[in-house]
Design an enzyme around this catalytic site. Structure first.
Site, PDB file in Angstrom:
ATOM      1  N   LYS A  95      39.361  41.161  40.991  1.00  0.00           N
ATOM      2  CA  LYS A  95      40.004  41.637  39.775  1.00  0.00           C
ATOM      3  C   LYS A  95      41.528  41.610  39.881  1.00  0.00           C
ATOM      4  O   LYS A  95      42.216  42.496  39.407  1.00  0.00           O
ATOM      5  CB  LYS A  95      39.517  43.057  39.461  1.00  0.00           C
ATOM      6  CG  LYS A  95      38.002  43.119  39.261  1.00  0.00           C
ATOM      7  CD  LYS A  95      37.553  44.486  38.812  1.00  0.00           C
ATOM      8  CE  LYS A  95      36.071  44.604  38.664  1.00  0.00           C
ATOM      9  NZ  LYS A  95      35.397  43.561  37.928  1.00  0.00           N
ATOM     10  N   CYS A  96      42.039  40.564  40.502  1.00  0.00           N
ATOM     11  CA  CYS A  96      43.469  40.442  40.773  1.00  0.00           C
ATOM     12  C   CYS A  96      44.044  39.312  39.931  1.00  0.00           C
ATOM     13  O   CYS A  96      43.341  38.358  39.589  1.00  0.00           O
ATOM     14  CB  CYS A  96      43.644  40.135  42.270  1.00  0.00           C
ATOM     15  SG  CYS A  96      45.328  39.788  42.810  1.00  0.00           S
ATOM     16  N   GLY A  97      45.319  39.395  39.614  1.00  0.00           N
ATOM     17  CA  GLY A  97      45.976  38.305  38.914  1.00  0.00           C
ATOM     18  C   GLY A  97      45.940  37.001  39.708  1.00  0.00           C
ATOM     19  O   GLY A  97      46.056  35.918  39.145  1.00  0.00           O
ATOM     20  N   THR A 156      43.289  36.110  41.507  1.00  0.00           N
ATOM     21  CA  THR A 156      41.883  35.734  41.691  1.00  0.00           C
ATOM     22  C   THR A 156      41.608  34.266  41.370  1.00  0.00           C
ATOM     23  O   THR A 156      40.770  33.651  42.046  1.00  0.00           O
ATOM     24  CB  THR A 156      40.966  36.677  40.887  1.00  0.00           C
ATOM     25  OG1 THR A 156      41.139  38.011  41.387  1.00  0.00           O
ATOM     26  CG2 THR A 156      39.502  36.289  41.013  1.00  0.00           C
TER      27      THR A 156
END
Length: 163
Positions: free
Chosen positions: A34-36, A38
């Site tokens: 759920k990371c930018g 990803t």
């Protein structure tokens, strides 16, 4: 102690170690769903497909230490990686890469400096450590270094086993 001697577990809990990849170039990456950053999963999978038959593997290490961006269970992480990005490279169990409960693998890895000479804590998700076929850290690349970055690709190619 060699990096090969550090006990690890696969995402499904099976005991393993880096010795399972002895003789290969290995790119160890702390990952999150759920990371930018990803979308880097796609580039990591492309590296895996391009170089796997030449003695290389990506090794994903889920970590929830950065803004809670990897909250899922092992099953959820596996499903996300498979369905979302077609990940075929191995994933380890979720661990901590910084702080008091830092996994011994990352205790060793974070002693290595990046290209600017800075060692220490992992800065964010998708920090990359390149291991040589003999198990030495051959490079450290910060999170914003994309998998297709020319410097990273050249470093991987330089570490591919000869022969």
């Amino acid at each position: 102690m060699s990096l090969y001697d550090i006990p690890l577990h696969t995402l499904d809990g099976t005991p393993t170690s880096l010795a399972a990849h002895k003789g290969k170039a290995v790119l160890i990456v702390n990952v999150a769903s759920k990371c930018g950053l990803t979308p880097q999963y796609a580039g990591l999978e492309e590296l895996q497909k391009t170089y796997a038959d030449r003695g290389f593997t990506v090794l994903g290490v889920p970590c929830n230490q950065f803004a809670g961006q990897e909250p899922g269970s092992a099953e959820e992480i596996a499903a996300f990686c498979s369905a979302g990005y077609g990940v075929t490279f191995p994933l380890l169990e979720k661990i901590e890469v910084n702080g008091e409960h830092r996994h011994p693998l990352y205790t060793a890895l974070t002693e290595v400096a990046d290209a600017e000479g800075e060692a220490g804590d992992v800065q964010w998700n998708f920090e990359k450590f390149l291991l040589s076929p003999s198990g030495e850290v051959a490079g450290r690349f910060r999170p914003r270094t994309e998998p297709a970055d020319a410097v990273l690709v050249a470093a991987i190619e330089a570490q591919l086993p000869q022969g």
